[in-house]
Motif scaffolding. Structure first.
Motif, short mmCIF file in Angstrom:
data_model
loop_
_atom_site.label_atom_id
_atom_site.label_comp_id
_atom_site.label_asym_id
_atom_site.label_seq_id
_atom_site.Cartn_x
_atom_site.Cartn_y
_atom_site.Cartn_z
N ARG A 186 0.82 -1.22 0.00
CA ARG A 186 0.00 0.00 0.00
C ARG A 186 0.85 1.27 0.00
O ARG A 186 0.37 2.34 -0.32
CB ARG A 186 -0.89 0.04 1.24
CG ARG A 186 -2.02 -0.95 1.28
CD ARG A 186 -2.80 -0.74 2.58
NE ARG A 186 -3.79 -1.77 2.78
CZ ARG A 186 -5.00 -1.76 2.24
NH1 ARG A 186 -5.35 -0.76 1.45
NH2 ARG A 186 -5.84 -2.74 2.48
N SER A 228 5.75 -5.96 -10.27
CA SER A 228 4.31 -5.70 -10.21
C SER A 228 3.60 -6.45 -11.33
O SER A 228 2.54 -7.06 -11.12
CB SER A 228 4.02 -4.20 -10.31
OG SER A 228 4.61 -3.48 -9.25
N MET A 237 1.68 0.95 -13.03
CA MET A 237 1.51 2.14 -13.87
C MET A 237 2.27 3.35 -13.33
O MET A 237 2.66 4.23 -14.10
CB MET A 237 0.02 2.48 -13.99
CG MET A 237 -0.80 1.43 -14.72
SD MET A 237 -2.57 1.79 -14.72
CE MET A 237 -2.61 3.26 -15.75
N SER A 238 2.47 3.41 -12.02
CA SER A 238 3.04 4.62 -11.42
C SER A 238 4.43 4.43 -10.84
O SER A 238 5.02 5.38 -10.33
CB SER A 238 2.12 5.12 -10.30
OG SER A 238 1.99 4.15 -9.27
N GLU A 269 -7.73 -6.33 -2.65
CA GLU A 269 -7.07 -5.09 -3.06
C GLU A 269 -5.71 -5.31 -3.69
O GLU A 269 -5.13 -4.40 -4.29
CB GLU A 269 -6.93 -4.16 -1.85
CG GLU A 269 -5.92 -4.60 -0.79
CD GLU A 269 -6.52 -5.50 0.28
OE1 GLU A 269 -6.13 -5.38 1.45
OE2 GLU A 269 -7.38 -6.34 -0.07
N GLN A 289 -1.97 -0.34 -10.03
CA GLN A 289 -1.60 1.06 -9.81
C GLN A 289 -0.09 1.22 -9.66
O GLN A 289 0.49 2.17 -10.18
CB GLN A 289 -2.32 1.60 -8.57
CG GLN A 289 -3.81 1.77 -8.74
CD GLN A 289 -4.15 2.70 -9.90
OE1 GLN A 289 -3.53 3.75 -10.07
NE2 GLN A 289 -5.13 2.30 -10.71
N GLU A 311 -5.59 -4.63 -7.55
CA GLU A 311 -5.72 -3.19 -7.85
C GLU A 311 -4.46 -2.44 -7.44
O GLU A 311 -4.00 -1.55 -8.17
CB GLU A 311 -6.94 -2.62 -7.12
CG GLU A 311 -8.27 -3.07 -7.68
CD GLU A 311 -8.62 -2.37 -8.98
OE1 GLU A 311 -7.83 -1.55 -9.47
OE2 GLU A 311 -9.70 -2.67 -9.54
N LEU A 312 -3.91 -2.80 -6.28
CA LEU A 312 -2.67 -2.13 -5.83
C LEU A 312 -1.53 -2.41 -6.79
O LEU A 312 -0.73 -1.52 -7.11
CB LEU A 312 -2.31 -2.60 -4.42
CG LEU A 312 -3.20 -2.11 -3.28
CD1 LEU A 312 -2.86 -2.85 -1.99
CD2 LEU A 312 -3.04 -0.60 -3.08
N PHE A 314 -5.07 0.79 -18.54
CA PHE A 314 -3.99 -0.11 -18.16
C PHE A 314 -3.44 -0.86 -19.37
O PHE A 314 -2.22 -0.94 -19.56
CB PHE A 314 -4.46 -1.11 -17.10
CG PHE A 314 -3.40 -2.08 -16.66
CD1 PHE A 314 -2.22 -1.63 -16.10
CD2 PHE A 314 -3.59 -3.45 -16.81
CE1 PHE A 314 -1.23 -2.53 -15.69
CE2 PHE A 314 -2.61 -4.35 -16.41
CZ PHE A 314 -1.43 -3.89 -15.85
#
Length: 628
Positions: free
Chosen positions: A133, A226, A176-177, A166, A173, A169-170, A248
């Motif tokens: 997280r 990831s 991508m980041s 989660e 993200q 989804e984590l 995505f």
């Protein structure tokens, strides 16, 4: 007994003394007690035994001794302690402990499913999720996603990971980041870097520049690990709706790992998994810009190539997606139709032609013509097998005469006329005369470069590379395609071809290609430098957040486009007054492609592996482990 060795350690329960214990039963008992008591202690110097355990886990990840004695429970408790007790975390060197603890979990679970099951039973997933997280920093996120990726790999432990809804989804993200996070939180401000981050990155062995280089490597690993975790979910159809969101999907082709992470198939590996299922192929075929990106990867010259080719074949075979992609996919597959073997993938060209023949989708006239030409070429090859040798020699001689006419026109500056002659020669040249056809395609690619037709040049260069033996290793075609990609502004693709060109030059006997005194040709060095700047891993983040800030220095944005006078395009700088590039046209003195296998067998095998990103061998779910 030596007096010094008989002295007792002043630290009761010292881990290093325990490890030296000669009595196996006593040693086991002491290690068990150490793991049980460590999370509740607040003594200074706890990081020392943890770093020792980290070294042991890296060196002996399959050793069950510590697994049986409670190392997973201990590491899990230490991560929780760091998350909940910030006062303890900031004391002494305890800030390192959550990182080491998560790394230890990842190392012990990367090979052994039994160990992964024990880790799940020990409750490691919840604290790893908290690190994922971002409860601490990106450094801890990196080792947390690595460990979770290993746990998700195994059938028996995947459900335990997936039950934490989660996580997917984590991971999306973070994938991508990740580059933006590392750039803005570490790379951009050298004077603000956390000291423990710098120590972990360089092990105290380097300064700011070394830290920056390692940050690129770790950022790439953060993204690729990831994607490894996400890939485990992608095999399950129930998770594809979450994965197949346009924002995505469109980012996956550009997640390539950079030049610092050669072992990961990164975004294209995940796309390949998604395209294996019909629920994934629909969104991929509808994603704007996806087909162009996949086609570029399919033409590439590294181990990602076959993954992209498989994606294109699956999309073309699926009646629900074929009509959407056919006119974009067919030209690329036709260019690749004469590949024989690509790594472990045998008769790949035959598979491509078979799919093209079976394609019944409504398509444009140009696509239909290309398929008909490809099928006709295969028929020509069959006919030639029954032709008398004398007739084949006559056809080959006629093709040679026309090719020489093309060379003459090229020398006189009639580039369009030369291209037409090379096309005529290709129609005459026997299909089995692969060496001569490689030369003709490559020469025609050079003509199209000079005529400012980069797309056609890429097509011809790709055909030459597909015909060449070994595949994708024809130096002059690599260089011409690198120039064509440069003209289109495709920096990554141009960079990969340019680096492969340099590698081939180092092995060539051709005087036009061989590097004198091991010096990289100036024109190739210029292009590589230009494209390395343009394809820099942090370029988008730098443009978004601004350049690197150092005290007393002006801001620098590495990756910004420089003045054109400094970065002259290869297509401008490498063409002389007579219209030739530095290497000139291919001719009959070209190195043999058929019948000279020994020459290639005797090459330095390490050079065959030295592609721009390294040669990748399938989607290895266990990505190569780093040393730290």
């Amino acid at each position: 007994m030596d007096k010094a060795s008989s002295q007792e350690c002043p630290y009761p329960g010292c881990f290093f003394c325990v490890m030296k214990e000669g009595n196996p039963n006593k040693r086991r008992s002491c290690i068990l007690k150490f793991f049980r008591d460590l999370p509740s202690q607040d003594d200074d110097g706890q990081v020392l035994p943890i770093s020792g355990l980290w070294n042991t886990a890296m060196a002996h990840p399959n050793d069950p001794e510590f697994i049986d004695l409670g190392i997973f429970e201990c590491m899990s408790a230490l991560i929780w302690k760091g998350l909940k007790n910030r006062r303890w975390l900031s004391h002494d060197q305890n800030i390192y402990i959550p990182y080491y603890a998560a790394h230890i979990i990842g190392s012990y679970t990367m090979n052994m499913e039994e160990f992964a099951e024990r880790a799940v039973e020990a409750g490691v997933i919840p604290p790893l999720v908290e690190l994922l997280r971002g409860r601490l920093t990106w450094v801890e996120q990196r080792v947390a996603v690595r460990a979770l990726g290993h746990l998700a790999t195994y059938q028996t432990t995947f459900s335990a990971v997936a039950n934490h809804g989660e996580i997917l989804e984590l991971a999306i993200q973070l994938g991508m980041s990740s580059l933006e996070i590392v750039y803005s939180h570490f790379y951009q401000y050298p004077d603000r870097r956390l000291s423990y981050h710098c120590d972990l990155l360089t092990r105290g062995m380097g300064g700011v520049e070394m830290e920056s280089r390692k940050a690129e490597e770790w950022a790439s690993q953060l993204q690729c690990w990831s994607l490894q975790l996400i890939n485990c979910f992608a095999f399950k159809p129930e998770f594809l709706p979450t994965l197949c969101k346009p924002e995505f999907l469109v980012s996956l082709p550009v997640m390539w790992g950079g030049l610092v992470n050669e072992n990961s198939p990164a975004g294209i590996g995940l796309l390949r998994t998604i395209c294996q299922h019909k629920l994934g192929r629909g969104p991929v075929s509808s994603c704007s810009g996806m087909m162009e990106a996949l086609c570029n990867i399919a033409r590439s010259s590294d181990d990602w190539q076959y993954m992209a080719i498989e994606c294109l074949l699956w999309l073309l075979q699926d009646p629900n997606t074929s009509h959407k992609v056919v006119d974009k996919v067919v030209p690329t597959l036709v260019d690749l139709a004469e590949i024989t073997n690509l790594g472990d993938h045998k008769k790949l060209g035959d598979s491509i032609v078979s799919v093209l023949q079976e394609c019944n989708s409504s398509m444009g006239s140009r696509s239909r013509e290309l398929i008909e030409e490809t099928v006709s070429s295969r028929q020509r090859l069959k006919w030639e097998k029954s032709m008398p040798k004398e007739d084949l020699h006559i056809k080959q001689a006629a093709a040679l005469v026309v090719k020489l006419e093309g060379n003459s026109l090229f020398s006189s500056g009639d580039i369009a006329g030369a291209a037409e002659k090379y096309s005529e020669a290709l129609s005459l040249c026997p299909m089995r005369s692969k060496k001569e056809r490689v030369v003709l395609y490559s020469n025609r690619a050079q003509c199209h470069l000079l005529l400012q037709q980069p797309l056609v040049a890429i097509s011809d260069a790709t055909r030459a590379l597909s015909l060449h033996n070994p595949v994708n290793r024809h130096a002059k075609s690599l260089w011409r395609r690198a120039q064509a990609y440069d003209m289109l502004g495709l920096a990554k693709e141009s960079l990969l071809d340019a680096i492969l060109f340099i590698n081939e030059c180092s092995q060539s006997n051709d005087p036009d290609l061989s590097m004198r005194q091991n010096k990289v040709p100036d024109y190739a060095e210029r292009l590589v430098k230009k494209q390395m700047r343009a394809a820099w891993l942090f370029k988008e983040a730098a443009l978004k957040h601004g350049g690197v800030h150092r005290k007393g220095e002006e801001r620098e944005v590495y990756g910004n486009e420089s003045d054109d006078s400094e970065w002259e395009t290869a297509s401008e700088s490498d063409i002389g007054d007579d219209g030739r590039d530095h290497m000139g046209l291919d001719d009959d003195e070209e190195e043999e492609v058929e019948g000279h296998g020994e020459k290639w067998k005797n090459r330095d095998k390490s050079a065959d592996k030295a592609s721009a990103k390294g040669m990748r061998h399938g989607y290895n779910i266990k990505l190569a482990e780093e040393e730290m």
